[in-house]
Design a protein around this motif. Sequence first.
Motif, PDB file in Angstrom:
ATOM      1  N   GLY A 176     -15.556 -51.632  26.486  1.00 12.77           N
ATOM      2  CA  GLY A 176     -16.895 -51.565  26.587  1.00 12.77           C
ATOM      3  C   GLY A 176     -17.268 -50.530  27.295  1.00 12.77           C
ATOM      4  O   GLY A 176     -19.295 -50.371  27.744  1.00 12.77           O
ATOM      5  N   VAL A 177     -16.837 -50.251  28.283  1.00 13.03           N
ATOM      6  CA  VAL A 177     -17.402 -49.324  29.369  1.00 13.03           C
ATOM      7  C   VAL A 177     -18.044 -48.176  29.172  1.00 13.03           C
ATOM      8  O   VAL A 177     -17.283 -47.539  28.287  1.00 13.03           O
ATOM      9  N   ARG A 178     -19.551 -47.412  29.565  1.00 10.49           N
ATOM     10  CA  ARG A 178     -19.927 -46.250  29.298  1.00 10.49           C
ATOM     11  C   ARG A 178     -19.434 -45.300  29.274  1.00 10.49           C
ATOM     12  O   ARG A 178     -20.926 -45.113  31.103  1.00 10.49           O
ATOM     13  N   CYS A 179     -18.976 -44.062  29.180  1.00  9.38           N
ATOM     14  CA  CYS A 179     -18.931 -43.155  30.443  1.00  9.38           C
ATOM     15  C   CYS A 179     -20.007 -41.748  29.573  1.00  9.38           C
ATOM     16  O   CYS A 179     -19.494 -41.519  28.661  1.00  9.38           O
ATOM     17  N   GLY A 180     -20.679 -41.190  30.623  1.00 11.26           N
ATOM     18  CA  GLY A 180     -21.256 -39.948  30.154  1.00 11.26           C
ATOM     19  C   GLY A 180     -21.645 -39.155  30.700  1.00 11.26           C
ATOM     20  O   GLY A 180     -20.937 -39.108  31.669  1.00 11.26           O
ATOM     21  N   TYR A 181     -21.522 -37.894  30.253  1.00 14.62           N
ATOM     22  CA  TYR A 181     -22.168 -36.678  30.332  1.00 14.62           C
ATOM     23  C   TYR A 181     -23.450 -36.096  30.304  1.00 14.62           C
ATOM     24  O   TYR A 181     -23.402 -36.005  29.054  1.00 14.62           O
ATOM     25  N   SER A 182     -24.250 -36.416  31.032  1.00 17.64           N
ATOM     26  CA  SER A 182     -24.865 -35.122  30.735  1.00 17.64           C
ATOM     27  C   SER A 182     -25.024 -33.952  30.202  1.00 17.64           C
ATOM     28  O   SER A 182     -25.918 -33.634  29.322  1.00 17.64           O
ATOM     29  N   GLY A 183     -24.247 -33.015  30.385  1.00 15.22           N
ATOM     30  CA  GLY A 183     -24.310 -31.731  30.264  1.00 15.22           C
ATOM     31  C   GLY A 183     -25.215 -30.742  31.103  1.00 15.22           C
ATOM     32  O   GLY A 183     -25.756 -31.529  31.935  1.00 15.22           O
ATOM     33  N   ASP A 184     -25.197 -29.412  30.284  1.00 14.92           N
ATOM     34  CA  ASP A 184     -26.206 -28.994  31.095  1.00 14.92           C
ATOM     35  C   ASP A 184     -28.119 -29.515  29.996  1.00 14.92           C
ATOM     36  O   ASP A 184     -27.420 -29.136  28.504  1.00 14.92           O
ATOM     37  N   PHE A 185     -29.112 -30.214  30.643  1.00 17.80           N
ATOM     38  CA  PHE A 185     -29.853 -30.781  30.088  1.00 17.80           C
ATOM     39  C   PHE A 185     -31.302 -29.541  31.007  1.00 17.80           C
ATOM     40  O   PHE A 185     -31.423 -29.549  31.703  1.00 17.80           O
TER      41      PHE A 185
ATOM     42  N   GLN B 299     -26.277 -43.988  27.422  1.00 13.97           N
ATOM     43  CA  GLN B 299     -26.839 -45.339  27.490  1.00 13.97           C
ATOM     44  C   GLN B 299     -25.728 -45.040  28.327  1.00 13.97           C
ATOM     45  O   GLN B 299     -25.057 -45.854  28.145  1.00 13.97           O
ATOM     46  N   ALA B 300     -25.096 -45.104  29.612  1.00  5.98           N
ATOM     47  CA  ALA B 300     -24.236 -44.460  30.201  1.00  5.98           C
ATOM     48  C   ALA B 300     -23.526 -45.938  31.751  1.00  5.98           C
ATOM     49  O   ALA B 300     -25.045 -46.193  32.250  1.00  5.98           O
ATOM     50  N   ASP B 301     -22.952 -46.346  32.035  1.00  9.99           N
ATOM     51  CA  ASP B 301     -22.809 -47.021  33.258  1.00  9.99           C
ATOM     52  C   ASP B 301     -21.872 -46.098  33.853  1.00  9.99           C
ATOM     53  O   ASP B 301     -22.720 -46.653  35.360  1.00  9.99           O
ATOM     54  N   GLN B 302     -21.203 -45.515  33.899  1.00  6.66           N
ATOM     55  CA  GLN B 302     -21.299 -44.503  34.873  1.00  6.66           C
ATOM     56  C   GLN B 302     -21.218 -42.741  34.108  1.00  6.66           C
ATOM     57  O   GLN B 302     -20.966 -42.159  32.961  1.00  6.66           O
ATOM     58  N   LEU B 303     -22.101 -42.431  34.657  1.00  6.51           N
ATOM     59  CA  LEU B 303     -22.205 -40.471  34.666  1.00  6.51           C
ATOM     60  C   LEU B 303     -22.220 -39.062  35.513  1.00  6.51           C
ATOM     61  O   LEU B 303     -22.285 -40.136  36.354  1.00  6.51           O
ATOM     62  N   VAL B 304     -21.614 -38.754  34.529  1.00  6.57           N
ATOM     63  CA  VAL B 304     -21.260 -37.185  35.480  1.00  6.57           C
ATOM     64  C   VAL B 304     -22.492 -36.420  34.855  1.00  6.57           C
ATOM     65  O   VAL B 304     -23.301 -36.118  34.192  1.00  6.57           O
ATOM     66  N   VAL B 305     -23.741 -36.162  35.954  1.00  4.43           N
ATOM     67  CA  VAL B 305     -24.747 -35.414  36.244  1.00  4.43           C
ATOM     68  C   VAL B 305     -24.741 -34.166  36.305  1.00  4.43           C
ATOM     69  O   VAL B 305     -23.849 -33.774  37.387  1.00  4.43           O
TER      70      VAL B 305
END
Length: 354
Positions: A130-139, A148-154
């Motif tokens: 259930g943990v949501r891992c995200g990456y913004s990418g270049d944006f 919608q992430a719990d842990q995010l690389v930005v």
Amino acid sequence: MSLSCAHKSLKRWHLPDPLVDVLATGAVCLGDTVICDGYANTKRVRVQTHIHDDHMDDFNKSKGLQDIFMSPETRELLIAEHNAELEYRDNLKPVRPDHPTQLDDGSKLTLLPSNHMLGACQVLLERPDGVRCGYSGDFSWPLADIIQADQLVVDATYGNPISVRNYTQTEAETSLLEVVATRLRQGPVHIKAHRGTIERVLGVLDGAIQAPIVASKRLLREVSVYQNNGFAVGVIHDLDSNDGQSAQQSGSYVRVYSKGDGFGNVPHAGTSITCSAYMVNRDDPLLKFSERSYQVALSNHADFKETLEFIVASGAKLVITDNTRTNGLTLANAINERLDGVTAMPSTNRIVYE
């Protein structure tokens, strides 16, 4: 989640190992299975967020050893740039925003547009626990849909508090059009920009100037992918074609340059314009070096304030800033000082040995 100026101790970096990180190569790790824009022999899945060179590390190795997920548009651009062999590889897997993909380990992969260039995406990995891992990418900002992430690389490209633009991108585009129209009266205009930004330039000029536009064969292949995906960029002539040669002989034309076109290697008759927000005045999108040389702050990257807005909108509680380029440490400090309920730390930049 609100913005706050309250100080947060840097001791908050000492946390259990996050599920997201950035390696020394710039590759972004999401959970146990997925790596973005790079290769690691422990990861079975690669996500290619977009085709800029600094995100293509070890792509040739990946295409032989990993499943590579990307947007359909990124796949088209890769095929146009490289060779027909890519078209027939079944491990290059296009993922549409409205079709999350189930991975073999039970996790779910979702790609959402990041508006950085055609096909560029944000990445969300929802783990079986259930943990949501995200990456913004270049944006760029604003975005219609935000992971919608719990842990995010930005991305931290403009992660310094001084990196704020007090003008809109519409105003930057207007400045570009004005200087091009004015300088065309004095002769040819040469415009250089990164991939994605150069197509924005063509869209701004389409129908607004009467002079012909010429480009290299390589750039025309890329532009054709944009056109096939509904972008209105007008008629562009191959600079080596009869129409292209006639345009250049007329003395009033626009030449556009991007990757591999050698903009800095030859002197240009007429006016040169670079489209980049790097080192441009924060209050004015137009930087004039001389009557024949300009820089216009077209940017497909969010600035500092917009980066914070993205983090808030993502709902992330733990943020890893990409510290392999610039501003990762500065951005982590700023997030800890300004965003309530969010803990940030720079990426480890660790080396993975094969």
